[in-house]
Design a protein around this motif. Structure first.
Motif, short mmCIF file in Angstrom:
data_model
loop_
_atom_site.label_atom_id
_atom_site.label_comp_id
_atom_site.label_asym_id
_atom_site.label_seq_id
_atom_site.Cartn_x
_atom_site.Cartn_y
_atom_site.Cartn_z
N ASP A 177 0.83 -1.21 0.00
CA ASP A 177 0.00 0.00 0.00
C ASP A 177 0.86 1.26 0.00
OD1 ASP A 177 -2.12 -1.72 0.10
OD2 ASP A 177 -2.82 -1.14 2.09
N VAL A 178 1.94 1.24 0.77
CA VAL A 178 2.86 2.38 0.79
C VAL A 178 3.44 2.59 -0.60
CG1 VAL A 178 4.97 3.32 1.79
CG2 VAL A 178 3.42 1.98 3.22
N ALA A 179 3.81 1.51 -1.26
CA ALA A 179 4.38 1.61 -2.60
C ALA A 179 3.39 2.18 -3.60
CB ALA A 179 4.86 0.23 -3.06
N GLU A 180 2.14 1.74 -3.54
CA GLU A 180 1.16 2.24 -4.50
C GLU A 180 0.86 3.72 -4.27
OE1 GLU A 180 -3.31 1.36 -6.30
OE2 GLU A 180 -2.37 -0.12 -4.97
N VAL A 181 0.71 4.11 -3.01
CA VAL A 181 0.49 5.53 -2.71
C VAL A 181 1.66 6.36 -3.21
CG1 VAL A 181 0.40 7.20 -0.82
CG2 VAL A 181 -1.08 5.20 -0.77
N SER A 182 2.88 5.90 -2.94
CA SER A 182 4.07 6.65 -3.37
C SER A 182 4.13 6.78 -4.88
CB SER A 182 5.33 5.96 -2.84
OG SER A 182 5.33 5.88 -1.44
N ALA A 183 3.80 5.71 -5.59
CA ALA A 183 3.83 5.74 -7.05
C ALA A 183 2.80 6.71 -7.61
CB ALA A 183 3.58 4.33 -7.60
N ARG A 184 1.66 6.81 -6.96
CA ARG A 184 0.59 7.67 -7.47
C ARG A 184 0.91 9.15 -7.32
NH1 ARG A 184 -4.22 5.19 -8.66
NH2 ARG A 184 -4.29 2.95 -8.19
N VAL A 185 1.66 9.51 -6.30
CA VAL A 185 1.91 10.94 -6.08
C VAL A 185 3.14 11.44 -6.81
CG1 VAL A 185 0.79 10.79 -3.82
CG2 VAL A 185 3.27 10.67 -3.95
N LEU A 186 4.03 10.55 -7.25
CA LEU A 186 5.28 10.95 -7.89
C LEU A 186 5.01 11.78 -9.15
CD1 LEU A 186 7.71 7.92 -7.69
CD2 LEU A 186 8.34 10.29 -7.31
N GLY A 187 5.57 12.97 -9.17
CA GLY A 187 5.48 13.82 -10.35
C GLY A 187 4.15 14.50 -10.55
N GLU A 188 3.23 14.37 -9.60
CA GLU A 188 1.90 14.95 -9.74
C GLU A 188 1.82 16.26 -8.95
OE1 GLU A 188 -0.59 13.97 -11.61
OE2 GLU A 188 0.50 12.24 -12.41
#
Length: 316
Positions: A177-188
């Motif tokens: 879950d931490v990984a998915e949240v982190s991936a979603r916010v990167l560069g946004e």
């Protein structure tokens, strides 16, 4: 829902041999060009089309070379006794004009009563990034559910788990879950200047986690309480005395109820409920019983197979 709808970017992930960066790959590879960096190369991290660089965080030239051309940077470091690594990473990000930094921090930074080595180190890291002039996002997780993997040997040998204050609760979170949240916010850009505290859906004690594991594994388990001295000795076998002190202080704050609050951040950012401990334990059952990893097609996402790594310093 996809991790991002933005045009492809060049994203650099530090801490490539830890759990979170390796889990983020699945979410990012369909959309972005990735460079993974770590202090040492690792053959198991060879994914097609992804560059993996051994990067010396003591050497500014090495870091600058690794970060050059990056649009976004995911920062995870693992050693509070080497703060120069964190300073060098931010200096290099500034030098190459990275457009966005996402920092894996810890939920404990929000706790005014937390002054242990690890928490103060993370606070300093957050402050340094915030003052760098680079747009930032902080990911602040509670303890990772994967900490329970430390019990795997004693579960297999004697059907026991062990913990200091085994009835104190922590709203632990699945690393996936931490990984998915982190991936979603990167560069946004909409996530710039936001700090996201991420937890699991329920605060559980070691005793309650043991009960869940007993059901998943289909065998009785006994949760044994450690004394403070026994717990400190256990930590001291792996870490320096000052690190062992910090981990004990973290557990004492948990006893005081500092880690029991639950957030809905995972669901808000991913569109799905946070993973329960039972779901996580079922997914990783093979690691507790010592079986070989299932075929990758059967796994929800890749894991690095390590018990410790980055999560061992997650004192949220």
């Amino acid at each position: 829902m996809t991790a991002t709808t933005a045009p492809p970017r060049h994203i650099v992930l530090t801490g490539a041999t830890g759990q979170i960066a390796s889990l983020m790959v699945r979410h990012l590879t369909p959309h972005h060009r990735l460079t993974l960096t770590s202090r040492t190369p690792r053959r198991t991290l060879r994914w097609p089309g992804i560059r993996h660089l051994a990067c010396d965080y003591d050497d500014m030239a090495s870091i600058v070379d690794a970060f050059r051309g990056a649009d976004a940077l995911f920062v995870v470091t693992n050693d509070p006794t080497r703060p120069e690594h964190d300073r060098n990473i931010v200096r290099a990000a500034v030098e190459v004009s990275v457009s966005h930094i996402v920092k894996l921090s810890a939920a404990a930074v929000r706790d005014g009563a937390a002054h242990d080595l690890i928490t103060e180190w993370q606070r300093t890291n957050e402050d340094r990034i915030k003052s760098s002039g680079i747009p930032w996002t902080m990911i602040q997780p509670r303890s990772f559910m994967s900490h329970a993997l430390a019990w795997a040997p004693s579960i297999r040998s004697s059907g026991t788990t062990h913990a200091l204050h085994p009835h104190s609760r922590n709203a632990c979170i699945a690393p996936e879950d931490v990984a998915e949240v982190s991936a979603r916010v990167l560069g946004e850009a909409r996530h710039h200047s936001h700090s996201y505290q991420v937890t699991g859906p329920q605060a559980l004690s070691a005793h309650e986690q043991s009960a869940v594991l007993a059901e998943v594994l289909g065998r009785p388990l006994t949760c044994q309480e450690l004394s403070r001295e026994e717990a400190h000795l256990t930590h001291a076998r792996k870490y320096s005395p000052v690190m062992a002190d910090a981990l004990i202080a973290s557990t004492e704050r948990q006893l005081a109820g500092a880690k029991a609050d639950v957030t809905d951040t995972v669901e808000r950012l991913t569109g799905r409920p946070a993973t329960t401990f039972a779901q996580w334990a079922t997914r990783h059952k093979h690691r507790f019983v010592g079986e070989r990893r299932p075929p990758r097609s059967a796994e929800p996402c890749p894991a690095n197979g390590g018990v410790a790594g980055t999560p061992r310093l997650r004192c949220g």
